[in-house]
Design a protein around this motif. Structure first.
Motif, short mmCIF file in Angstrom:
data_model
loop_
_atom_site.label_atom_id
_atom_site.label_comp_id
_atom_site.label_asym_id
_atom_site.label_seq_id
_atom_site.Cartn_x
_atom_site.Cartn_y
_atom_site.Cartn_z
N SER A 16 -5.64 -9.70 9.94
CA SER A 16 -6.91 -10.25 9.52
C SER A 16 -7.86 -10.70 10.48
O SER A 16 -8.68 -10.29 10.63
CB SER A 16 -7.28 -11.13 8.10
N LEU A 26 -9.66 -0.93 10.41
CA LEU A 26 -10.18 -0.98 9.49
C LEU A 26 -9.71 0.61 9.44
O LEU A 26 -9.06 1.25 7.79
CB LEU A 26 -11.18 -0.95 8.76
N GLU A 35 -3.27 -1.30 2.34
CA GLU A 35 -4.48 -1.68 1.78
C GLU A 35 -4.35 -2.71 1.99
O GLU A 35 -4.57 -4.00 2.79
CB GLU A 35 -4.20 -1.62 0.04
N LEU A 36 -6.09 -3.23 1.77
CA LEU A 36 -7.00 -5.14 1.47
C LEU A 36 -6.16 -5.52 0.48
O LEU A 36 -6.04 -4.84 -0.42
CB LEU A 36 -8.02 -4.46 2.29
N PRO A 37 -6.40 -6.31 0.59
CA PRO A 37 -6.32 -7.71 0.89
C PRO A 37 -5.13 -7.57 2.23
O PRO A 37 -4.16 -7.95 1.56
CB PRO A 37 -6.67 -9.10 0.38
N LEU A 38 -5.59 -8.59 3.25
CA LEU A 38 -4.33 -8.27 4.10
C LEU A 38 -4.17 -10.35 4.04
O LEU A 38 -2.67 -10.32 4.92
CB LEU A 38 -4.53 -8.55 5.72
#
Length: 113
Positions: A16, A26, A35-38
């Motif tokens: 992040s 990104l 995929e996010l979130p990290l």
């Protein structure tokens, strides 16, 4: 495209933090299907979760951060599927999103007589 501040990316860098310093990452995450979130995970942790060697991830990331970064060609056979996935997704992105957008600029900016 250089990362602000500390440009030394390591396997223990929080992903992040790296993305915050360089939002171009990104696009890399999209191309290797992370995929996010990290959250607070390090590159090593995210790589392990996605079965990507940290060295390969950092090679890709360093290419996005600094186009003059040297590449270490010592990857394992397991890295080939990740490299192919990256190339396929990058090709799709440019051929389906970027190239049509560039073409639309040409059509919208032509002068009519």
């Amino acid at each position: 495209m250089k990362m602000a501040g500390n440009t030394n990316l390591t396997a223990d860098t929080k992903l992040s933090d790296a993305v915050s310093a360089n939002p171009f990452l990104l696009l890399l995450l999209e191309h290797i299907e992370i995929e996010l979130p990290l959250q607070e995970k390090t590159i090593r942790e995210v790589s392990a979760e996605h079965r990507i060697s940290p060295d390969l991830f950092m090679t890709f990331a360093n290419l996005y951060i600094d186009l003059h970064h040297g590449i270490d060609p010592h990857f394992s056979g397991d890295d080939i599927s990740v490299i192919l996935r990256f190339l396929k997704n990058s090709h799709r992105y440019y051929s389906e999103e970027i190239y049509p957008e560039i073409q639309s600029y040409g059509r919208s900016h032509t002068t009519r007589i």
